[in-house]
Design an enzyme around this catalytic site. Structure first.
Site, mmCIF file in Angstrom:
data_model
loop_
_atom_site.group_PDB
_atom_site.id
_atom_site.type_symbol
_atom_site.label_atom_id
_atom_site.label_comp_id
_atom_site.label_asym_id
_atom_site.label_seq_id
_atom_site.Cartn_x
_atom_site.Cartn_y
_atom_site.Cartn_z
ATOM 1 N N PHE A 130 -0.131 4.379 -3.062
ATOM 2 C CA PHE A 130 0.158 2.888 -3.539
ATOM 3 C C PHE A 130 -0.939 2.584 -4.545
ATOM 4 C CE2 PHE A 130 -3.029 1.176 -0.680
ATOM 5 C CZ PHE A 130 -3.336 0.142 -1.314
ATOM 6 N N LYS A 131 -1.949 3.325 -4.431
ATOM 7 C CA LYS A 131 -3.116 3.126 -5.470
ATOM 8 C C LYS A 131 -2.779 3.093 -6.877
ATOM 9 C CE LYS A 131 -6.292 3.305 -2.067
ATOM 10 N NZ LYS A 131 -5.653 3.702 -0.813
ATOM 11 N N ASP A 132 -1.620 3.825 -7.186
ATOM 12 C CA ASP A 132 -1.065 3.880 -8.503
ATOM 13 C C ASP A 132 -0.784 2.515 -8.915
ATOM 14 O OD1 ASP A 132 -1.366 6.513 -8.991
ATOM 15 O OD2 ASP A 132 0.321 7.114 -8.055
#
Ligand SMILES: *Cc1c(COP(=O)(O)O)cnc(C)c1O
Length: 515
Positions: A130-132
């Site tokens: 999810f960091k993307d």
């Protein structure tokens, strides 16, 4: 008119604010006042506080319009409320570059409705976590801010990672002109796939360093380097300036608000939710960035009911929500969900700021206590403001069991972080009997944690190493593995540096060739 902590809400577009910009204050100092671009460039306020919007905007669209919007349109609508000093065209360009072909799904953050729950999949970006969602846009926001501020110095991004931020930040900043990026990760605290993703990173301007410590050590070390005045001077003389790609940067937090609106929209479209009805969210939590974005979406007017904060065995947040005492002095556990192995959740400071009525003196005192004594207790008034939250945690056994159950009963394969959220959600329903439609936030692809996932489903097979188990996960999923995973198997390793926690500053100096 709505009211939020005694202040009037306002509409967020420039024009609706009478051309006024949104400013960012520090959680620890009322005097600080920065524009969005200044806050993005700095990352952290000088005295160690985090930047927070001076007032939270009201969502600038109706729910009827929300369900019509693409991810990109929505991203503009939401982000333009917060990044008021970025020109419309520039912001649109950033969004266009960030959310396109680099994601492997046209919806960017698709909703998967299964028999066992509705999962908002945030792992379709280039690094499969999810960091993307935020790190694919942060470099563009930073370059835009650098231009707006006429900042001539080269930006050095310093990042501490519990596994996923590092790779997403490296991917985002690799070969971006005018920047360098240094990532510190716990040598023994990430999965083998996460480590390989980072150590095979290409790009002239990238540096990856393993530390002999855990994530909290890495994060504390980075914060210390940030507030080191002597180093700052040397850096400045050499034409460098530090910034952060961690979720303490407002340029990371705000893009995360977008997908809660998008998740709501898809729940309505899938017939899981009536337009206007409340939706709960359950978020696997570490540094408190993801769930704080949900809190912001709720404050903006999105009908969110409970914010369910799911922890793993490092359950410092669970204890905090239940007792009002935050106590980081405890044993640190290495779990199947390493990206949540955190005892100092930085973004909680922002929530404390909001629920204290923006009391910077109070926040400074609490954070000083955390630093010196390792714990603090909030006032009964503040505790009362936490009623919109529910804190739960999953142990290791519960996490693995959740992966197996959901796979067998709904043919849906969760990664261990998502499984923590799922397990906590089950406990929540059992305890409260609350049947409100709920969005389970799915934060990583199971490909990043193959041995945990396989050992949950078939312990016999789990003896092999993470790389050998990739095929098994592919078999469970019944679809070809992403090319990003396939590439890892043959890519050369280009980063091998390891340092002691005490040696972090020296490593930075050496890489930047400072004296
Ligand atoms: C970072 C991360 C989390 C925790 O998110 P926070 O914003 O730090 O609370 C959960 N799951 C995965 C897979 C992550 O990478």
């Amino acid at each position: 008119m709505h009211r939020c902590q005694g202040k009037l809400w306002y509409n967020c577009r420039n024009k609706d604010r009478g051309g006024e910009w949104m400013y960012y204050q520090s959680t620890r100092n009322k005097e600080v006042k920065q524009t969005a671009t200044e806050a993005i460039l700095k990352g952290l306020s000088k005295e160690g506080g985090l930047f927070v919007p001076d007032q939270l905007p009201k969502m600038p669209f109706t729910l009827e319009r929300l369900v019509e919007m693409t991810y990109q349109t929505l991203a503009y609508e939401v982000m333009s409320c917060f990044f008021t000093d970025i020109e419309e065209e520039d912001l649109k360009t950033c969004i266009h570059k960030a959310y396109g072909e680099n994601f492997d799904h046209p919806h960017i953050a698709p909703l998967k409705v299964t028999k066992k729950g509705c999962f908002l999949e945030l792992f379709h970006g280039p690094t499969l976590a999810f960091k993307d969602m935020a790190l694919s846009i942060l470099p563009h926001l930073m370059i835009t801010s650098k231009k707006a501020a006429q900042e001539a110095r080269e930006i050095v991004i310093l990042t501490a990672t519990s596994g996923d931020t590092g790779k997403a930040a490296l991917e985002g900043f690799a070969d971006v002109e005018g920047t360098k990026i240094i990532v510190f990760f716990p040598e023994e605290g990430v999965s083998a796939i996460q480590k390989r993703q980072m150590t095979t990173q290409e790009g002239e301007n990238t540096k990856v360093i393993g530390i002999k410590g855990n994530f909290d050590d890495a994060q504390t070390g980075v914060k210390q380097i940030f507030s080191n005045k002597a180093l700052e001077e040397v850096l400045n003389d050499q034409g460098y300036v530090f910034s952060s790609a961690n979720s303490i940067n407002i340029g990371r937090l705000i893009p995360q608000v977008v997908y809660y609106f998008y998740g709501y929209s898809q729940m309505v479209k899938e017939g899981e939710l009536e337009l206007g009805a409340a939706m709960n969210v359950v978020v696997p939590t570490g540094n408190f960035g993801n769930i704080l974005a949900a809190y912001y979406a709720k404050q903006m007017g999105l009908p969110i009911g409970k914010l369910i904060c799911a922890s793993n065995e490092n359950k410092v947040l669970y204890d905090f929500f239940n007792t009002g005492t935050y106590d980081s002095k405890r044993a640190f556990h290495v779990t199947h969900s390493p990206s949540m192995d955190i005892l100092i959740s930085s973004n909680l400071e922002r929530l404390l700021y909001h629920i204290s009525g923006e009391d910077t003196v109070c926040i400074s005192t609490l954070m000083e206590a955390l630093k010196t004594k390792g714990h603090y207790t909030i006032s009964p008034y503040m505790k009362k403001q936490l009623e919109g939250f529910y804190g739960g945690y999953a142990n290791e056994e519960g996490t693995l069991k959740a992966i197996k159950t959901v796979y067998e009963e709904a043919q849906y394969l969760m990664d261990p972080h998502t499984a923590v959220a799922y397990d906590v959600y089950e406990t929540y329903k059992e305890q409260t009997k609350d049947e409100t439609p709920t969005l389970i936030v799915s934060t990583a692809s199971p490909y990043k944690f193959t041995s945990s996932v396989v050992s949950a489903i078939d312990p016999q097979l789990a003896k092999e190493d993470d790389f050998q188990l990739i095929d098994q996960v592919e078999h469970y999923l019944g679809a070809p593995m992403p090319t990003k995973i396939k590439e890892l198997l043959t890519k050369p390793i280009c980063h091998t540096a390891i340092c002691e926690v005490e040696g972090m500053e020296q490593s930075v100096r050496a890489y930047l060739k400072l004296s």
